[in-house]
Write a protein that holds these residues in place. Structure first.
Motif, PDB file in Angstrom:
ATOM      1  N   GLY A 158       0.851  -1.181   0.000  1.00 48.78           N
ATOM      2  CA  GLY A 158       0.000   0.000   0.000  1.00 48.78           C
ATOM      3  C   GLY A 158       0.888   1.231   0.000  1.00 48.78           C
ATOM      4  O   GLY A 158       2.113   1.134   0.045  1.00 48.78           O
ATOM      5  N   CYS A 159       0.279   2.402  -0.023  1.00 48.49           N
ATOM      6  CA  CYS A 159       1.030   3.658   0.014  1.00 48.49           C
ATOM      7  C   CYS A 159       0.566   4.481   1.208  1.00 48.49           C
ATOM      8  O   CYS A 159      -0.615   4.467   1.567  1.00 48.49           O
ATOM      9  CB  CYS A 159       0.823   4.454  -1.271  1.00 48.49           C
ATOM     10  SG  CYS A 159       1.546   3.685  -2.737  1.00 48.49           S
ATOM     11  N   ASP A 180       2.573 -11.524 -10.462  1.00 49.11           N
ATOM     12  CA  ASP A 180       1.480 -12.279 -11.081  1.00 49.11           C
ATOM     13  C   ASP A 180       0.145 -11.984 -10.409  1.00 49.11           C
ATOM     14  O   ASP A 180      -0.912 -12.157 -11.014  1.00 49.11           O
ATOM     15  CB  ASP A 180       1.775 -13.776 -10.990  1.00 49.11           C
ATOM     16  CG  ASP A 180       3.056 -14.141 -11.700  1.00 49.11           C
ATOM     17  OD1 ASP A 180       3.058 -14.185 -12.935  1.00 49.11           O
ATOM     18  OD2 ASP A 180       4.075 -14.362 -11.008  1.00 49.11           O
ATOM     19  N   MET A 181       0.208 -11.575  -9.145  1.00 50.47           N
ATOM     20  CA  MET A 181      -0.993 -11.230  -8.390  1.00 50.47           C
ATOM     21  C   MET A 181      -0.623 -10.100  -7.449  1.00 50.47           C
ATOM     22  O   MET A 181       0.442 -10.109  -6.837  1.00 50.47           O
ATOM     23  CB  MET A 181      -1.498 -12.445  -7.600  1.00 50.47           C
ATOM     24  CG  MET A 181      -2.641 -12.159  -6.656  1.00 50.47           C
ATOM     25  SD  MET A 181      -3.152 -13.674  -5.770  1.00 50.47           S
ATOM     26  CE  MET A 181      -4.342 -12.976  -4.615  1.00 50.47           C
ATOM     27  N   VAL A 182      -1.498  -9.101  -7.363  1.00 45.93           N
ATOM     28  CA  VAL A 182      -1.236  -7.942  -6.521  1.00 45.93           C
ATOM     29  C   VAL A 182      -2.439  -7.710  -5.615  1.00 45.93           C
ATOM     30  O   VAL A 182      -3.576  -7.658  -6.088  1.00 45.93           O
ATOM     31  CB  VAL A 182      -0.980  -6.675  -7.361  1.00 45.93           C
ATOM     32  CG1 VAL A 182      -0.712  -5.479  -6.448  1.00 45.93           C
ATOM     33  CG2 VAL A 182       0.181  -6.886  -8.324  1.00 45.93           C
ATOM     34  N   VAL A 183      -2.164  -7.571  -4.321  1.00 46.11           N
ATOM     35  CA  VAL A 183      -3.205  -7.202  -3.359  1.00 46.11           C
ATOM     36  C   VAL A 183      -2.837  -5.828  -2.821  1.00 46.11           C
ATOM     37  O   VAL A 183      -1.850  -5.674  -2.102  1.00 46.11           O
ATOM     38  CB  VAL A 183      -3.311  -8.215  -2.207  1.00 46.11           C
ATOM     39  CG1 VAL A 183      -4.502  -7.860  -1.314  1.00 46.11           C
ATOM     40  CG2 VAL A 183      -3.447  -9.636  -2.734  1.00 46.11           C
ATOM     41  N   VAL A 184      -3.612  -4.824  -3.190  1.00 46.16           N
ATOM     42  CA  VAL A 184      -3.359  -3.457  -2.731  1.00 46.16           C
ATOM     43  C   VAL A 184      -4.123  -3.242  -1.436  1.00 46.16           C
ATOM     44  O   VAL A 184      -5.331  -3.512  -1.355  1.00 46.16           O
ATOM     45  CB  VAL A 184      -3.803  -2.418  -3.779  1.00 46.16           C
ATOM     46  CG1 VAL A 184      -3.438  -1.011  -3.299  1.00 46.16           C
ATOM     47  CG2 VAL A 184      -3.147  -2.703  -5.118  1.00 46.16           C
ATOM     48  N   THR A 185      -3.422  -2.765  -0.412  1.00 46.37           N
ATOM     49  CA  THR A 185      -4.038  -2.634   0.903  1.00 46.37           C
ATOM     50  C   THR A 185      -3.670  -1.294   1.522  1.00 46.37           C
ATOM     51  O   THR A 185      -3.065  -0.435   0.878  1.00 46.37           O
ATOM     52  CB  THR A 185      -3.586  -3.800   1.815  1.00 46.37           C
ATOM     53  OG1 THR A 185      -4.337  -3.759   3.035  1.00 46.37           O
ATOM     54  CG2 THR A 185      -2.097  -3.733   2.114  1.00 46.37           C
ATOM     55  N   SER A 186      -4.042  -1.107   2.757  1.00 51.91           N
ATOM     56  CA  SER A 186      -3.768   0.147   3.455  1.00 51.91           C
ATOM     57  C   SER A 186      -2.387   0.089   4.101  1.00 51.91           C
ATOM     58  O   SER A 186      -1.948  -0.957   4.580  1.00 51.91           O
ATOM     59  CB  SER A 186      -4.836   0.390   4.527  1.00 51.91           C
ATOM     60  OG  SER A 186      -4.608   1.623   5.191  1.00 51.91           O
ATOM     61  N   ASP A 187      -1.698   1.228   4.105  1.00 49.01           N
ATOM     62  CA  ASP A 187      -0.372   1.318   4.709  1.00 49.01           C
ATOM     63  C   ASP A 187      -0.208   2.698   5.311  1.00 49.01           C
ATOM     64  O   ASP A 187       0.211   3.639   4.645  1.00 49.01           O
ATOM     65  CB  ASP A 187       0.703   1.050   3.646  1.00 49.01           C
ATOM     66  CG  ASP A 187       2.108   0.994   4.233  1.00 49.01           C
ATOM     67  OD1 ASP A 187       2.293   1.425   5.381  1.00 49.01           O
ATOM     68  OD2 ASP A 187       3.017   0.514   3.535  1.00 49.01           O
ATOM     69  N   ASN A 188      -0.594   2.841   6.575  1.00 51.67           N
ATOM     70  CA  ASN A 188      -0.452   4.106   7.289  1.00 51.67           C
ATOM     71  C   ASN A 188      -1.101   5.274   6.539  1.00 51.67           C
ATOM     72  O   ASN A 188      -0.409   6.189   6.073  1.00 51.67           O
ATOM     73  CB  ASN A 188       1.024   4.404   7.547  1.00 51.67           C
ATOM     74  CG  ASN A 188       1.228   5.500   8.575  1.00 51.67           C
ATOM     75  OD1 ASN A 188       0.296   5.912   9.260  1.00 51.67           O
ATOM     76  ND2 ASN A 188       2.453   5.979   8.688  1.00 51.67           N
ATOM     77  N   PRO A 189      -2.430   5.281   6.411  1.00 52.83           N
ATOM     78  CA  PRO A 189      -3.106   6.326   5.631  1.00 52.83           C
ATOM     79  C   PRO A 189      -3.093   7.705   6.270  1.00 52.83           C
ATOM     80  O   PRO A 189      -3.458   8.684   5.630  1.00 52.83           O
ATOM     81  CB  PRO A 189      -4.536   5.794   5.522  1.00 52.83           C
ATOM     82  CG  PRO A 189      -4.708   4.939   6.750  1.00 52.83           C
ATOM     83  CD  PRO A 189      -3.367   4.299   6.978  1.00 52.83           C
ATOM     84  N   ASP A 218      -8.213  -3.894   4.655  1.00 50.30           N
ATOM     85  CA  ASP A 218      -7.742  -4.440   5.922  1.00 50.30           C
ATOM     86  C   ASP A 218      -6.406  -5.148   5.675  1.00 50.30           C
ATOM     87  O   ASP A 218      -6.342  -6.164   4.985  1.00 50.30           O
ATOM     88  CB  ASP A 218      -8.766  -5.417   6.491  1.00 50.30           C
ATOM     89  CG  ASP A 218      -8.381  -5.921   7.876  1.00 50.30           C
ATOM     90  OD1 ASP A 218      -7.322  -6.572   7.997  1.00 50.30           O
ATOM     91  OD2 ASP A 218      -9.132  -5.690   8.828  1.00 50.30           O
ATOM     92  N   ARG A 219      -5.353  -4.617   6.241  1.00 49.39           N
ATOM     93  CA  ARG A 219      -4.011  -5.114   5.939  1.00 49.39           C
ATOM     94  C   ARG A 219      -3.844  -6.588   6.319  1.00 49.39           C
ATOM     95  O   ARG A 219      -3.260  -7.376   5.583  1.00 49.39           O
ATOM     96  CB  ARG A 219      -2.981  -4.247   6.667  1.00 49.39           C
ATOM     97  CG  ARG A 219      -1.553  -4.477   6.189  1.00 49.39           C
ATOM     98  CD  ARG A 219      -0.626  -3.404   6.748  1.00 49.39           C
ATOM     99  NE  ARG A 219       0.740  -3.586   6.292  1.00 49.39           N
ATOM    100  CZ  ARG A 219       1.204  -3.200   5.118  1.00 49.39           C
ATOM    101  NH1 ARG A 219       0.385  -2.584   4.272  1.00 49.39           N
ATOM    102  NH2 ARG A 219       2.457  -3.401   4.778  1.00 49.39           N
TER     103      ARG A 219
END
Length: 357
Positions: A158-159, A180-189, A218-219
């Motif tokens: 995440g960013c 091949d697979m990417v899960v984008v999640t939350s990272d210190n918003p 949800d990380r």
């Protein structure tokens, strides 16, 4: 900090002046290293990948031939081969014997959060890396790609919020192209809405790669998605959040197959039954997930009974069981003080695994 690569180079070059150093050791595979060697006023010892042969890289180790000795280091990624070569060359310049250098590198541990392997009995590799910039993410995923061979690379990242907005779509594009697979999640918003950040990341993904990318704000659940998708030979790269409590590594160590799981194996021959479990000093989630997995048969060796027909198993054993399981139902748990209690129905199978996360 420096404003430009030229100023950064000048700052580094100042360390190679006679007033500060008697000798330098420099990577001449890099153009700036060659410049240092050419301009230095002190004796310089160059090193290069040309100094080694038979480089072998895996997600969790690398080895090569150097000065007629096999160097084996328990740290993955091709860029770490250059790091270990730098250390070896510097030690040799100090007069340390090749044999001593080889023995020392064999005991070197990974730096926390720097392409750090997380091992907990799973059949696939998990790597935690601090990468939080486009270049850092590219380097980590490229290293994982090389080490994975024919396996897949699964990225979770995440960013952060309130800064560097322009890098979000760039990192989405890089991840989609290299994994091949990417899960984008939350990272210190921080003060931003996590979904806005996630959407900005996904906005950079080229249309041809959109089917590789999914989101899970949800990380911890994002890690779970990646872990459940991974199979033997795959490499899961968890990038971003700093080390320490709540960091990528901290949460990775609490994934489905990791140490945060509490597992119970129940042997039952009745058509249906229930089992109750109580865990004192519970330190996991305040809203834990309870899941029942079933197995038509089992030859699992278990130990330490906890009531008739109910056995506790380690998280490593649970990982092996999960790979051959069928999810049958979910349950609920209540927490009173620091004690967790749960009761679940057990269908008519010889072996049941109950996980609490």
């Amino acid at each position: 900090l420096h404003g430009s690569i030229e100023r950064y180079f000048a700052a580094k070059a100042s360390l190679f002046e006679p007033v500060l150093s008697e000798q330098g050791v420099v990577n001449v595979d890099d153009v700036h290293g060659r410049l240092l060697c050419d301009a230095a006023q002190i004796p310089m010892v160059p090193f290069s990948l040309d100094d080694i042969d038979d480089l072998v890289v895996t997600p969790t180790s690398h080895s090569y031939l150097w000065r007629d000795q096999r160097v084996a280091v328990g740290i993955g990624a091709a860029f770490n081969a250059m790091n270990s070569l730098a250390a070896a060359t510097a030690c040799a310049a100090l007069g340390i014997s090749t044999e001593t250098i080889v023995r020392g590198l064999a005991t070197a541990a990974a730096v926390p959060g720097r392409f750090e392997p997380v091992r907990a009995g799973q059949s696939f590799d998990v790597i935690v890396d601090f990468a939080h910039t486009p270049d850092g993410l590219r380097e980590a995923l490229a290293a994982a790609r090389r080490a994975a061979g024919t396996g897949r690379v699964i990225a979770v990242f995440g960013c952060g919020g309130d800064r560097d907005r322009e890098k979000r779509p760039q990192m989405g594009e890089i991840a989609a192209e290299l994994a091949d697979m990417v899960v984008v999640t939350s990272d210190n918003p921080r003060s931003e809405d996590p979904l806005d950040i996630i959407n900005a990341v996904i906005g950079g993904v080229p249309p041809d790669y959109r089917d590789r990318v999914l989101s899970e704000p949800d990380r911890r659940r994002a890690f779970d998605v990646a872990f459940r998708a991974a199979v033997a030979g795959d490499v899961v790269v968890i990038a971003g959040k700093e080390y320490g409590s709540g960091s990528s590594r901290d949460w990775a160590a609490k994934g489905t197959f990791m140490l945060g799981i509490k597992a119970v194996l129940a042997n039952d021959t009745a058509s249906t039954a229930s089992t109750s479990l109580q865990i004192k000093n519970w330190t996991g989630s305040s809203s834990p997930n309870v899941t029942v997995y079933s197995y038509p048969s089992t030859s699992t060796t278990v130990s330490a009974t906890s009531g008739a027909g109910v056995y506790t198993v380690s998280s490593t054993a649970a990982a092996a069981l999960l790979t051959a399981s069928t999810k049958t139902t979910t349950g609920s748990a209540s927490i009173s003080g620091s004690t967790l209690s749960t009761s679940v129905s057990i269908p008519s199978y010889p072996a049941i695994l109950v996980t609490i996360q």
